[in-house]
Design an enzyme around this catalytic site. Structure first.
Site, PDB file in Angstrom:
ATOM      1  N   TYR A  62       4.419   9.670 -11.096  1.00 22.25           N
ATOM      2  CA  TYR A  62       3.453   8.885 -10.320  1.00 22.25           C
ATOM      3  C   TYR A  62       2.745   7.849 -11.196  1.00 22.25           C
ATOM      4  O   TYR A  62       2.658   6.673 -10.840  1.00 22.25           O
ATOM      5  CB  TYR A  62       2.425   9.808  -9.677  1.00 22.25           C
ATOM      6  CG  TYR A  62       1.375   9.065  -8.864  1.00 22.25           C
ATOM      7  CD1 TYR A  62       1.696   8.537  -7.620  1.00 22.25           C
ATOM      8  CD2 TYR A  62       0.098   8.873  -9.362  1.00 22.25           C
ATOM      9  CE1 TYR A  62       0.754   7.830  -6.883  1.00 22.25           C
ATOM     10  CE2 TYR A  62      -0.859   8.171  -8.633  1.00 22.25           C
ATOM     11  CZ  TYR A  62      -0.520   7.654  -7.386  1.00 22.25           C
ATOM     12  OH  TYR A  62      -1.450   6.951  -6.664  1.00 22.25           O
TER      13      TYR A  62
ATOM     14  N   LYS B  62       2.904   3.473 -11.250  1.00 19.68           N
ATOM     15  CA  LYS B  62       1.801   2.517 -11.081  1.00 19.68           C
ATOM     16  C   LYS B  62       1.727   1.554 -12.263  1.00 19.68           C
ATOM     17  O   LYS B  62       1.353   0.389 -12.107  1.00 19.68           O
ATOM     18  CB  LYS B  62       0.480   3.271 -10.899  1.00 19.68           C
ATOM     19  CG  LYS B  62       0.423   4.091  -9.606  1.00 19.68           C
ATOM     20  CD  LYS B  62       0.655   3.244  -8.361  1.00 19.68           C
ATOM     21  CE  LYS B  62       0.501   4.030  -7.079  1.00 19.68           C
ATOM     22  NZ  LYS B  62       0.703   3.219  -5.866  1.00 19.68           N
TER      23      LYS B  62
ATOM     24  N   ASN C 281       0.814  -1.220   0.000  1.00 16.18           N
ATOM     25  CA  ASN C 281       0.000   0.000   0.000  1.00 16.18           C
ATOM     26  C   ASN C 281       0.847   1.269   0.000  1.00 16.18           C
ATOM     27  O   ASN C 281       0.427   2.293  -0.534  1.00 16.18           O
ATOM     28  CB  ASN C 281      -0.910   0.000   1.231  1.00 16.18           C
ATOM     29  CG  ASN C 281      -1.731   1.277   1.335  1.00 16.18           C
ATOM     30  OD1 ASN C 281      -2.613   1.518   0.525  1.00 16.18           O
ATOM     31  ND2 ASN C 281      -1.433   2.102   2.323  1.00 16.18           N
TER      32      ASN C 281
HETATM   33  N1  LIG Z   1      -5.656   8.676  -2.434  1.00 12.23           N
HETATM   34  C1  LIG Z   1      -6.079   8.266  -3.616  1.00 12.23           C
HETATM   35  O1  LIG Z   1      -7.029   8.839  -4.199  1.00 12.23           O
HETATM   36  C2  LIG Z   1      -5.412   7.090  -4.300  1.00 12.23           C
HETATM   37  C3  LIG Z   1      -5.906   6.680  -5.548  1.00 12.23           C
HETATM   38  C4  LIG Z   1      -5.337   5.578  -6.161  1.00 12.23           C
HETATM   39  C5  LIG Z   1      -4.295   4.909  -5.545  1.00 12.23           C
HETATM   40  N2  LIG Z   1      -3.814   5.341  -4.340  1.00 12.23           N
HETATM   41  C6  LIG Z   1      -2.716   4.592  -3.725  1.00 12.23           C
HETATM   42  O2  LIG Z   1      -3.123   4.172  -2.446  1.00 12.23           O
HETATM   43  C7  LIG Z   1      -1.951   3.963  -1.619  1.00 12.23           C
HETATM   44  C8  LIG Z   1      -2.153   4.665  -0.300  1.00 12.23           C
HETATM   45  O3  LIG Z   1      -2.142   6.067  -0.537  1.00 12.23           O
HETATM   46  P1  LIG Z   1      -2.972   7.110   0.325  1.00 12.23           P
HETATM   47  O4  LIG Z   1      -3.884   7.816  -0.574  1.00 12.23           O
HETATM   48  O5  LIG Z   1      -3.506   6.446   1.561  1.00 12.23           O
HETATM   49  O6  LIG Z   1      -1.791   8.136   0.666  1.00 12.23           O
HETATM   50  P2  LIG Z   1      -1.194   8.586   2.055  1.00 12.23           P
HETATM   51  O7  LIG Z   1      -2.273   8.975   2.979  1.00 12.23           O
HETATM   52  O8  LIG Z   1      -0.157   9.600   1.686  1.00 12.23           O
HETATM   53  O9  LIG Z   1      -0.516   7.270   2.618  1.00 12.23           O
HETATM   54  C9  LIG Z   1       0.675   6.770   2.048  1.00 12.23           C
HETATM   55  C10 LIG Z   1       1.222   5.707   2.943  1.00 12.23           C
HETATM   56  O10 LIG Z   1       2.459   5.244   2.379  1.00 12.23           O
HETATM   57  C11 LIG Z   1       3.428   5.204   3.426  1.00 12.23           C
HETATM   58  N3  LIG Z   1       4.756   5.454   2.877  1.00 12.23           N
HETATM   59  C12 LIG Z   1       5.154   6.429   2.028  1.00 12.23           C
HETATM   60  N4  LIG Z   1       6.474   6.338   1.787  1.00 12.23           N
HETATM   61  C13 LIG Z   1       6.932   5.276   2.502  1.00 12.23           C
HETATM   62  C14 LIG Z   1       8.205   4.682   2.670  1.00 12.23           C
HETATM   63  N5  LIG Z   1       9.287   5.137   2.041  1.00 12.23           N
HETATM   64  N6  LIG Z   1       8.307   3.604   3.484  1.00 12.23           N
HETATM   65  C15 LIG Z   1       7.203   3.125   4.117  1.00 12.23           C
HETATM   66  N7  LIG Z   1       5.962   3.650   4.007  1.00 12.23           N
HETATM   67  C16 LIG Z   1       5.835   4.721   3.208  1.00 12.23           C
HETATM   68  C17 LIG Z   1       3.029   6.322   4.356  1.00 12.23           C
HETATM   69  O11 LIG Z   1       3.576   6.077   5.609  1.00 12.23           O
HETATM   70  P3  LIG Z   1       3.899   7.311   6.612  1.00 12.23           P
HETATM   71  O12 LIG Z   1       2.599   7.967   6.904  1.00 12.23           O
HETATM   72  O13 LIG Z   1       4.529   6.645   7.775  1.00 12.23           O
HETATM   73  O14 LIG Z   1       4.804   8.209   5.854  1.00 12.23           O
HETATM   74  C18 LIG Z   1       1.515   6.191   4.360  1.00 12.23           C
HETATM   75  O15 LIG Z   1       1.091   5.216   5.278  1.00 12.23           O
HETATM   76  C19 LIG Z   1      -0.767   4.502  -2.431  1.00 12.23           C
HETATM   77  O16 LIG Z   1      -0.083   3.431  -3.030  1.00 12.23           O
HETATM   78  C20 LIG Z   1      -1.439   5.380  -3.480  1.00 12.23           C
HETATM   79  O17 LIG Z   1      -0.644   5.528  -4.642  1.00 12.23           O
HETATM   80  C21 LIG Z   1      -4.349   6.409  -3.708  1.00 12.23           C
END
Ligand SMILES: NC(=O)c1ccc[n+]([C@@H]2O[C@H](COP(=O)([O-])OP(=O)(O)OC[C@H]3O[C@@H](n4cnc5c(N)ncnc54)[C@H](OP(=O)(O)O)[C@@H]3O)[C@@H](O)[C@H]2O)c1
Length: 169
Positions: A92, A96, A5
């Site tokens: 980005y 993906k 994730n």
């Molecule tokens: N938000 C959307 O609309 C959306 C849409 C499609 C896909 N996604 C995908 O969903 C996933 C979760 O994203 P989110 O939206 O929940 O974003 P988010 O709130 O920014 O969460 C990202 C997570 O990734 C962790 N992370 C980032 N860099 C890291 C590293 N170097 N080592 C370990 N952990 C790391 C962060 O941990 P820390 O908090 O400890 O930094 C956090 O838990 C991602 O893969 C994103 O690309 C999101």
């Protein structure tokens, strides 16, 4: 089960392929937006997967879920009228696409095992990544992740789906 994730979208330096900040190689390598993004979104997922694979192989029903995005779908990108095509975020989106390649290749490699590997798009969620502007609560987005993580033995492997069904590669 393993859910890859963790992911980032670097706010500065992303853009179209012609302008995305790659980083420069002089005497030392200066890490740019593209590399920083790939480091977490692709290398990170691959490293964690390699470390956890021995444990997953010992499970009766190992499941790997790569949390991807429709933004990484080349099929969606190249379909006429795709609204995502205007998003200037090559780092980005291509990260993906590459994560999806990991899904496909790993699913083929593990085809003779009980481990299933799939990519999912959780939809547009209000999280830190987008400053909370996503359209839905992250709990909604998590549903499809949980579905992929709890597939039964007849479930698919090597696929990419969201809440509405199959997403083109
Ligand atoms: N938000 C959307 O609309 C959306 C849409 C499609 C896909 N996604 C995908 O969903 C996933 C979760 O994203 P989110 O939206 O929940 O974003 P988010 O709130 O920014 O969460 C990202 C997570 O990734 C962790 N992370 C980032 N860099 C890291 C590293 N170097 N080592 C370990 N952990 C790391 C962060 O941990 P820390 O908090 O400890 O930094 C956090 O838990 C991602 O893969 C994103 O690309 C999101």
């Amino acid at each position: 089960m393993l859910v890859n994730n963790a992911g980032i979208a670097v706010p500065d330096g992303d853009g179209r392929p012609s302008t995305v900040e790659i980083g420069t190689i002089q005497r030392t390598v200066e890490v740019g937006t593209l590399q920083r993004t790939l480091d977490v979104n692709v290398y990170g997922a691959l490293r964690v997967t390699q470390v956890f694979l021995p444990l997953l192989r010992r499970a009766d029903a190992g499941r790997i879920v790569n949390v991807s995005s429709t933004l990484g779908s080349l099929g969606a990108l190249t379909s006429p009228g795709n609204p995502f095509a205007e998003i200037p975020a090559f780092a980005y989106t291509s990260s993906k696409t590459l994560l999806n390649a990991l899904t496909g290749w790993l699913a083929v490699e593990l085809a003779s095992t009980s481990i299933k590997v799939n990519s999912v798009c959780p939809g547009h969620n209000a999280t830190d990544m987008n400053g909370g502007v996503g359209a839905q609560h992250p709990a909604e987005g998590a549903r499809v992740v949980v579905r992929a993580a709890t597939l039964d033995a007849d479930g698919p492997t090597g696929t990419f789906f969201d809440v509405n069904g199959t997403v083109p590669w």
